[in-house]
Design a protein around this motif. Structure first.
Motif, PDB file in Angstrom:
ATOM      1  N   LYS A   1       0.771  -1.181   0.015  1.00  0.00           N
ATOM      2  CA  LYS A   1      -0.053  -0.030   0.046  1.00  0.00           C
ATOM      3  C   LYS A   1       0.854   1.525   0.218  1.00  0.00           C
ATOM      4  O   LYS A   1       0.537   2.064  -0.623  1.00  0.00           O
ATOM      5  CB  LYS A   1      -0.906  -0.054   1.247  1.00  0.00           C
ATOM      6  CG  LYS A   1      -2.160  -0.785   0.995  1.00  0.00           C
ATOM      7  CD  LYS A   1      -2.979  -0.663   2.142  1.00  0.00           C
ATOM      8  CE  LYS A   1      -4.052  -1.597   2.089  1.00  0.00           C
ATOM      9  NZ  LYS A   1      -4.772  -1.777   3.390  1.00  0.00           N
TER      10      LYS A   1
ATOM     11  N   LEU B   1       2.689   9.188 -10.300  1.00  0.00           N
ATOM     12  CA  LEU B   1       2.038   9.559 -11.736  1.00  0.00           C
ATOM     13  C   LEU B   1       1.358  10.996 -11.549  1.00  0.00           C
ATOM     14  O   LEU B   1       1.549  11.910 -12.579  1.00  0.00           O
ATOM     15  CB  LEU B   1       1.044   8.458 -11.814  1.00  0.00           C
ATOM     16  CG  LEU B   1      -0.021   8.607 -12.912  1.00  0.00           C
ATOM     17  CD1 LEU B   1       0.576   8.401 -14.339  1.00  0.00           C
ATOM     18  CD2 LEU B   1      -0.998   7.535 -12.757  1.00  0.00           C
TER      19      LEU B   1
ATOM     20  N   ALA C   1       3.946  13.932 -11.855  1.00  0.00           N
ATOM     21  CA  ALA C   1       4.606  14.016 -12.954  1.00  0.00           C
ATOM     22  C   ALA C   1       3.638  14.720 -14.151  1.00  0.00           C
ATOM     23  O   ALA C   1       3.957  15.637 -14.869  1.00  0.00           O
ATOM     24  CB  ALA C   1       5.141  12.745 -13.624  1.00  0.00           C
ATOM     25  N   ALA C   2       2.331  14.046 -14.128  1.00  0.00           N
ATOM     26  CA  ALA C   2       1.461  14.814 -14.794  1.00  0.00           C
ATOM     27  C   ALA C   2       1.075  16.236 -14.788  1.00  0.00           C
ATOM     28  O   ALA C   2       1.004  16.931 -15.520  1.00  0.00           O
ATOM     29  CB  ALA C   2       0.143  13.920 -14.620  1.00  0.00           C
TER      30      ALA C   2
ATOM     31  N   GLN D   1       4.115  18.495 -15.759  1.00  0.00           N
ATOM     32  CA  GLN D   1       3.953  18.566 -17.005  1.00  0.00           C
ATOM     33  C   GLN D   1       2.910  19.782 -17.634  1.00  0.00           C
ATOM     34  O   GLN D   1       3.330  20.725 -18.219  1.00  0.00           O
ATOM     35  CB  GLN D   1       3.690  17.175 -17.648  1.00  0.00           C
ATOM     36  CG  GLN D   1       4.930  16.161 -17.775  1.00  0.00           C
ATOM     37  CD  GLN D   1       5.497  16.655 -19.272  1.00  0.00           C
ATOM     38  OE1 GLN D   1       5.086  17.323 -19.726  1.00  0.00           O
ATOM     39  NE2 GLN D   1       7.012  16.610 -19.087  1.00  0.00           N
ATOM     40  N   LEU D   2       1.679  19.572 -16.977  1.00  0.00           N
ATOM     41  CA  LEU D   2       0.614  20.454 -17.429  1.00  0.00           C
ATOM     42  C   LEU D   2       1.047  21.992 -17.163  1.00  0.00           C
ATOM     43  O   LEU D   2       0.832  22.721 -18.096  1.00  0.00           O
ATOM     44  CB  LEU D   2      -0.603  19.954 -16.845  1.00  0.00           C
ATOM     45  CG  LEU D   2      -1.013  18.568 -17.413  1.00  0.00           C
ATOM     46  CD1 LEU D   2      -2.450  18.443 -16.402  1.00  0.00           C
ATOM     47  CD2 LEU D   2      -1.586  19.170 -18.872  1.00  0.00           C
TER      48      LEU D   2
ATOM     49  N   ARG E   1       3.884  23.357 -19.438  1.00  0.00           N
ATOM     50  CA  ARG E   1       3.426  23.636 -20.789  1.00  0.00           C
ATOM     51  C   ARG E   1       2.635  24.917 -20.530  1.00  0.00           C
ATOM     52  O   ARG E   1       2.657  25.862 -21.519  1.00  0.00           O
ATOM     53  CB  ARG E   1       2.339  22.481 -21.193  1.00  0.00           C
ATOM     54  CG  ARG E   1       3.269  21.359 -21.921  1.00  0.00           C
ATOM     55  CD  ARG E   1       2.144  20.282 -22.108  1.00  0.00           C
ATOM     56  NE  ARG E   1       2.717  18.961 -22.349  1.00  0.00           N
ATOM     57  CZ  ARG E   1       2.366  17.832 -22.645  1.00  0.00           C
ATOM     58  NH1 ARG E   1       0.928  17.967 -23.063  1.00  0.00           N
ATOM     59  NH2 ARG E   1       3.090  16.733 -22.618  1.00  0.00           N
TER      60      ARG E   1
END
Lengths: 311, 97
Positions: free
Chosen positions: B67, B77, B80-81, B84-85, B88
């Protein structure tokens, strides 16, 4: 002890910063941080159920709603500055807030020692519900009517928001995200995260009978997953006139109410369960309620209809 | 054995806390959005990772450990996402108002 002191100072500091923030967006970010810190406070107070709810609903979902609202305000060219209240109104707000705060403090200080509690009664009768988590027993059995009303309030809130739409858009679609990039980053995250998130949401709901968790927390996670796929442009929001959607929204409260009424016949009063199959009845209520709440929360974030219904 | 595990935990969690501190200082002090995002990801990835590694020495049973690792991977995850957004949008010249 030192951790608690730092936590209290941070919570108060973030709260003050949020109130003082000039920019709507900054204030919303402050509010979300405040909610997460508050969840930590609940953990320290040994109330993990409340902590989960605060993190999921208070900080996450309400934060999302406020973010959407602040974006809309920005788009419409309205800023907080153009509606600055006059000094009399401000003074009145200060007086009312001070009055409420003083009242709360007085209540807290005037509590008899030891404070009145129903915890012992709840603990003594939990066996009759077939549940192991006392919080869920209170929410679904001892004070089930409160939970029923909460779900109905949520439904009324959604209807209220829908009715903000002009007549010709009634039953139409909420604003889409405008994104549809099959190779995009959000698409990737949605495809990877959503299956995991749905599992976690079901787990949080299911574990609620024995451990911290339950239908509101689980439903929030399910709603968040739906919002993520919608923002990534993988699914479009359904037209609010769809019969299946309306059935989904009503199913939870309707089943809840029906089983409550059946309580008159099978156990002698509204929302009473016979102990021999109390847990089965509670689960029968919880499953549609969880799905309904998830749909309500997701549609609340999606906003009022802004596109005409497709004929 | 117990002492060795505790020592490893203290070392790893302290290292994780250091990365969080460094990341926060970077977030407050770096001049532009891209550098700030860069500092923040170090706190998220390495700081949280080291804290999870430290706590792994204290877990009882495989499931609790898994867990913890899952929490770290999901945070990786999401972090990182989101970075990135943000990067940008920052590169495109700030948010649309």
């Amino acid at each position: 002890m030192a951790f608690d002191a730092v936590l209290v100072v941070s919570v108060l500091g973030v709260a003050a910063w949020t109130v003082a923030a000039r920019d709507t967006f900054a204030a919303v970010v402050g509010f979300i941080a405040f909610g997460l810190l508050l969840a930590l406070v609940w953990v320290r107070l040994a109330a993990p159920d409340v902590a989960l709810t605060e993190a999921a609903l208070g900080s996450g979902l309400t934060g999302g709603l406020l973010l959407a609202a602040s974006t809309r305000l920005g788009r419409a060219g309205m800023t907080a500055a153009s509606e600055t209240p006059g000094s009399i109104l401000r003074l009145a707000a200060v007086v009312v807030c001070a009055f409420v705060a003083a009242g709360l403090v007085a209540l807290l200080l005037l509590l008899p020692e030891p404070a009145p509690t129903l915890a012992t009664q709840a603990a003594a009768n939990i066996a009759a519900t077939g549940l192991l988590n006392p919080v869920t027993a209170v929410l679904m059995a001892f004070r089930a009517i409160d939970t029923l009303l909460e779900v109905v309030v949520l439904l009324v809130a959604l209807l209220g928001m829908w009715s903000l739409a002009p007549d010709r858009l009634w039953g139409g679609l909420p604003r889409g995200s405008g994104l549809s990039d099959p190779d995009g980053l959000l698409t990737f995250v949605a495809q990877l995260l959503v299956p995991v998130g749905i599992l976690v949401g079901i787990h949080i709901f299911w574990i609620g009978s024995v451990a911290p968790g339950g239908e509101f927390q689980g439903a929030t996670i399910l709603a968040a997953m739906w919002i993520l796929t919608a923002v990534a442009g993988l699914v479009d929001a359904p037209a609010t006139s769809r019969p299946w959607l309306r059935l989904l929204l009503v199913a939870g409260p309707a089943v809840f109410f029906a089983i409550g009424l059946a309580g008159f016949a099978i156990a002698g009063s509204f929302l009473a369960y016979p102990p021999s199959y109390a847990k089965l009845l509670i689960l029968t209520i919880e499953i549609p309620v969880t799905l309904s709440i998830a749909a309500m929360l997701a549609l609340l974030v999606a906003g009022p209809p802004e596109r005409e219904p497709q004929r | 054995m117990r002492f060795a595990l505790d020592a490893l935990t203290i070392f790893a969690v302290a290292a994780g806390a250091f990365f969080f501190l460094a990341g926060t200082v970077g977030l407050l002090r770096f001049p532009d959005a891209l550098s700030r995002v860069h500092a923040l990801t170090k706190a998220d990835n390495l700081g949280l990772g080291l804290i999870v590694v430290g706590l792994l020495f204290q877990t009882e049973g495989l499931l609790a450990g898994l867990k913890l690792v899952a929490v770290w991977l999901l945070a990786l995850l999401a972090g990182a996402a989101v970075t990135q957004l943000i990067a940008r949008i920052a590169q495109a010249g700030g948010p649309r108002v």
